[in-house]
Design a protein around this motif. Sequence first.
Motif, PDB file in Angstrom:
ATOM      1  N   ASP B  90       5.454  -0.078   1.921  1.00 17.57           N
ATOM      2  CA  ASP B  90       5.153  -0.882   0.723  1.00 17.57           C
ATOM      3  C   ASP B  90       3.915  -0.369  -0.012  1.00 17.57           C
ATOM      4  O   ASP B  90       3.724  -0.649  -1.189  1.00 17.57           O
ATOM      5  N   LYS B  91       3.083   0.361   0.701  1.00 22.21           N
ATOM      6  CA  LYS B  91       1.901   0.974   0.081  1.00 22.21           C
ATOM      7  C   LYS B  91       2.209   2.380  -0.447  1.00 22.21           C
ATOM      8  O   LYS B  91       1.289   3.138  -0.791  1.00 22.21           O
ATOM      9  N   ASN B  92       3.504   2.727  -0.425  1.00 19.77           N
ATOM     10  CA  ASN B  92       3.913   4.068  -0.863  1.00 19.77           C
ATOM     11  C   ASN B  92       3.353   5.211  -0.016  1.00 19.77           C
ATOM     12  O   ASN B  92       3.090   6.304  -0.507  1.00 19.77           O
ATOM     13  N   LYS B  93       3.151   4.898   1.240  1.00 17.63           N
ATOM     14  CA  LYS B  93       2.759   5.936   2.187  1.00 17.63           C
ATOM     15  C   LYS B  93       3.989   6.321   3.020  1.00 17.63           C
ATOM     16  O   LYS B  93       5.011   5.637   2.970  1.00 17.63           O
ATOM     17  N   LYS B  94       3.846   7.369   3.808  1.00 20.35           N
ATOM     18  CA  LYS B  94       4.971   7.808   4.642  1.00 20.35           C
ATOM     19  C   LYS B  94       4.741   7.461   6.117  1.00 20.35           C
ATOM     20  O   LYS B  94       3.599   7.363   6.565  1.00 20.35           O
ATOM     21  N   ASN B 143      10.823   9.099   3.405  1.00 27.48           N
ATOM     22  CA  ASN B 143       9.543   8.397   3.509  1.00 27.48           C
ATOM     23  C   ASN B 143       9.365   7.785   4.895  1.00 27.48           C
ATOM     24  O   ASN B 143       8.246   7.530   5.310  1.00 27.48           O
TER      25      ASN B 143
END
Lengths: 346, 346, 346, 346
Positions: B90-94, B143
Amino acid sequence: MAIKVSIVGASGYTGIELLRILNLYKEVELVQIISREFEGKALKEVFPFFISTKFSDIKFDKEPDLDSADIYFLAIPHEPAVELAKKILDKNKKVIDLSAAYRIKNFNAYPEFYGFEHSYKELLDKAVYGLPEIHRDKIKNANLIANPGCYPTATLLALYPALKENIIDSDTIIVNALSGISGAGRGLKQKFHYPEAFSNSFAYNPTKHRHIPEMEDQINQISGKDIKVRFTPHILPVSRGMISTVNFKTNLNKKDLIELYRLEYRYEPFIRFQKTPPEIKYVIGSNYCDIYVDLDERTGYAVVITAIDNLGKGASSQAMQNFNLIVGIEEEKYLKNLSEISIIYP
Amino acid sequence: MAIKVSIVGASGYTGIELLRILNLYKEVELVQIISREFEGKALKEVFPFFISTKFSDIKFDKEPDLDSADIYFLAIPHEPAVELAKKILDKNKKVIDLSAAYRIKNFNAYPEFYGFEHSYKELLDKAVYGLPEIHRDKIKNANLIANPGCYPTATLLALYPALKENIIDSDTIIVNALSGISGAGRGLKQKFHYPEAFSNSFAYNPTKHRHIPEMEDQINQISGKDIKVRFTPHILPVSRGMISTVNFKTNLNKKDLIELYRLEYRYEPFIRFQKTPPEIKYVIGSNYCDIYVDLDERTGYAVVITAIDNLGKGASSQAMQNFNLIVGIEEEKYLKNLSEISIIYP
Amino acid sequence: MAIKVSIVGASGYTGIELLRILNLYKEVELVQIISREFEGKALKEVFPFFISTKFSDIKFDKEPDLDSADIYFLAIPHEPAVELAKKILDKNKKVIDLSAAYRIKNFNAYPEFYGFEHSYKELLDKAVYGLPEIHRDKIKNANLIANPGCYPTATLLALYPALKENIIDSDTIIVNALSGISGAGRGLKQKFHYPEAFSNSFAYNPTKHRHIPEMEDQINQISGKDIKVRFTPHILPVSRGMISTVNFKTNLNKKDLIELYRLEYRYEPFIRFQKTPPEIKYVIGSNYCDIYVDLDERTGYAVVITAIDNLGKGASSQAMQNFNLIVGIEEEKYLKNLSEISIIYP
Amino acid sequence: MAIKVSIVGASGYTGIELLRILNLYKEVELVQIISREFEGKALKEVFPFFISTKFSDIKFDKEPDLDSADIYFLAIPHEPAVELAKKILDKNKKVIDLSAAYRIKNFNAYPEFYGFEHSYKELLDKAVYGLPEIHRDKIKNANLIANPGCYPTATLLALYPALKENIIDSDTIIVNALSGISGAGRGLKQKFHYPEAFSNSFAYNPTKHRHIPEMEDQINQISGKDIKVRFTPHILPVSRGMISTVNFKTNLNKKDLIELYRLEYRYEPFIRFQKTPPEIKYVIGSNYCDIYVDLDERTGYAVVITAIDNLGKGASSQAMQNFNLIVGIEEEKYLKNLSEISIIYP
């Protein structure tokens, strides 16, 4: 230009360990690997785990070509190593000898402990004992390195600062050491047949081990005294790893004793001080010597315990540390990396 | 610019193995290591063998900072990993998840085999199963990587070419696997207390192991068929290493069978064909999967045997292989080197 | 009056194990121990752990005296055992043969699997396969006992009730077995040099092991069918202990399957049913075969797992069980006691 | 009439080992086995390898009944053992205590080495140290046996003849010992989790082990002198087995030294002289102490090496040897038989 290197006795445990490490060296060209047993076979055929390395297809030769390399690693029995080292030096090449052929200045020890008369006593004088923590400067200019035995490496590193500072009561050095079975070499023996060595441990050569004159020779060089060592080696049912538990009487207090060791070894890249007695598992595959220094205040004995990989700092990676010093590569190069990668947990 | 990496669950066996490998990576900045057990302690205090590495002084944090890293390795239990992965994504991290939280598309398997309902079924669809030999292209753009289990890695690599070419008689896949005890994790258990596991071996979960739905999920994706696997895992009294011995009926002859495998895996950097059944000793510490392919002509069964390091190709080095693919580093980088150095003889 | 016994091949692992057990027997007089290697030496000299037993001072002879004993145990290689058994039988003495010389009725298997033509095919017919759970009555009257191999013992005990009741789908018997290294004998081999076998495991002879024709010969006798077995043996890095994990398709449900086994073996003194898969550690030194019976309802395969000591029930204590039957001693005598004492925890 | 026996702490390693041995005793009725952890469970449920013995169905009780037995074996922690022994003795029953609760006459050692004040100092005086080779006569009449620790057993047996004859230079006793991991007990510890202890070895408590005051207390009783011992214990990666390598300076020559030991121990049923340093494998499961005596003529140190099973002569079988002496059974009864059967090769 590449340094040309040859390994004589490349199919034993120390020979294969040299290959594992040399695989990292960009400066080195491996010109020959010698093994009578496997003449004509490719490395990957005999040792399939090498299949994915750059040395995979190199074939074993029967005899060393004394003209093709700059530096020869000898990983052969003691007696033939005496002769071969002489021949190579006569060609103005360099030798790093992993056998005991040139380790002991006191040549009388050879007939008694190794069963042969040494033919080149003058060469014994020129050979440099390849323990960098003690003889670093001499090693840099040597043509013939006598690479130390595993027990002497672990034991001398535990004694050196104390010997140098003359804080040991003579006649009180008692060493008990434990070694993994790879130290006995690749040759088959009933005692080391897996079912028999499994779940087993025992002392051996309890009063007369071959490494005693080698240790005492160095001890006497360092201390200037004729000190004898009480030494008992024991078998550990593992493949690799060695512990040397060294006791000696001293007048130093605990704080000063530890400080003495820390000071002496403060710049040493491969000696790691540990807060608890070192574990063999965490030096395996590395060039590290882990060390623990303590004083038993009840008895007045210092207790210094070291752990090494008998095939690493006790043989092949120490040989490469000597190699780095001889050829002028940075001493830690490749070996620091090797040591960090090789130690696995658990 | 450095890739920022965080390891959540850094004090377990797979977490520490990630640290051993990340130590090599010049492109990576390690921003956090998380361990509730060791919060506030430096890595070297808890694991003294790290004393000589660049990570020596990093301290364990209690909770992950979801803003500080680009990629998070999850080496925590399955159920909390479900939740944490969602938050990170949700934080656009992988996320590279070493737990089973996102491995099985068939979400019904979670309550039955793992004891919890899966909360994010839509994420299960997006997760990519991180076995590069099968899903390389999808991995590059993922992701969320569901890093495979050890038994599934060894078994699927033994089955993949045959499944893909549809040469297996359904209902004849019989798998017997052997695993070193590190596969059971760092947590203490009576069965794996040293004196009890010493000189011991036994089958366990003989009809219902957690890795079965994971294997069958992939098998069915590859083959398009609903194939069930008969699977019996056994304990090996070693620390690391895994063998999967896979039997299945086939109509292919021996030559074609071997050719099929060689062809499928001809460009794979971490699969090594061996001429005799692979030995666990010579994959330990590496990312290799050694493989042997044979046909038992008397019975019409193919026998494919693989060996991996359960913490290497079966967990952490495979996670790094996935990492390389995700971040666009050459797939073999560091891992080939790691593999060659780590394998020691004997 | 004492039963006079001779051990031919007394210095191998099975020979020494016979001596450990015979030490208990009050009815037996040990007239000769034969070993060419140690001719003239006392047992205690070669094997110092015998120093405190009644056999301590017995000396190894070079050749067996075919007149002095009533019963001869043969613990020698297969080919010479063929000949020697014939000679002993011609003297109207009895033979318990621990080699494979008389195990396989199908004499064509000898050239293919053992590399020699069998010279006494008529004797093959008279030999009784010494697995008491299957052939107890015949054993009692036999003059020549073919003592079973270790893998066949473990595997046939896992199959016997199912074969007898004809509940196995043909062509679905898949056996994976694990053996401690003592099974390979006392002779030295590079693969089993301690440093190399340490931390190692691998499958071997994955499609053609010598014990296959022996197993199939019995399977076919019991079932009346020509059933082939898919068999893969693996090496366990321990000294003693063997597991056989046997899979086969069946239509029986789980309850009936377990009941079938319990019923068949209900009076067997050396078969112990366990509620979890058996552990090798808790059969070592004993004559027990621990067994676990289960059904994998997902796949329709039965899973029967047995554990034995390869040198116990898989060789020497089974030979003594046969001995008891032949000479008319109570079958459990000494062996029950031996088994209870020998199993140690942990 | 049967001797009624109770085991308090029956689920630990020494408790289970007592059960293995008591299984042989025809004179004994086992009235209770106590274990809080397993209260209400049958022995065979917790330890399935007991399924075939006469104790199979006995259930663990939570608390000992102090009226039901004649002799109580205590295999519980030191501090509760102090209290419980007192209560049992107050009932005019006998105690064989396998903890350290009553081993050390010098009660000041308890707070320093065991962390508690000893409440019954007068009982300490009455307790007899249960090393039959030294205190046989006192043991016969004792009500409270303090059964020796494993390291003290191995070490004192190596020192006793020399101490008694006063041939040791004070301040030169250096002991290095190796112990299998079962010595650390059944309780779980990270260091002894299988994957971590596998392939590992290390010294521990290098200057302050709990067994030191116990050894010195006996040494001083025997010699009449205040002699301190330099003692370093090491971990062996096996389950059972212990070596004590004892060095001390002496003026005796080799022949006289060996003769002294042989003479002292000439009638001892459980001490076996060996011609090479003893192997732990060949004392496991037995009550033997194997011994090797030598003199290092170069240094003037005697080297005496003993091997025992830490759970056998180092704990439970020694407790049974004491039991035999107390109850008036022949000292070797059952234990000689047990020892001969339990030692297996390889």
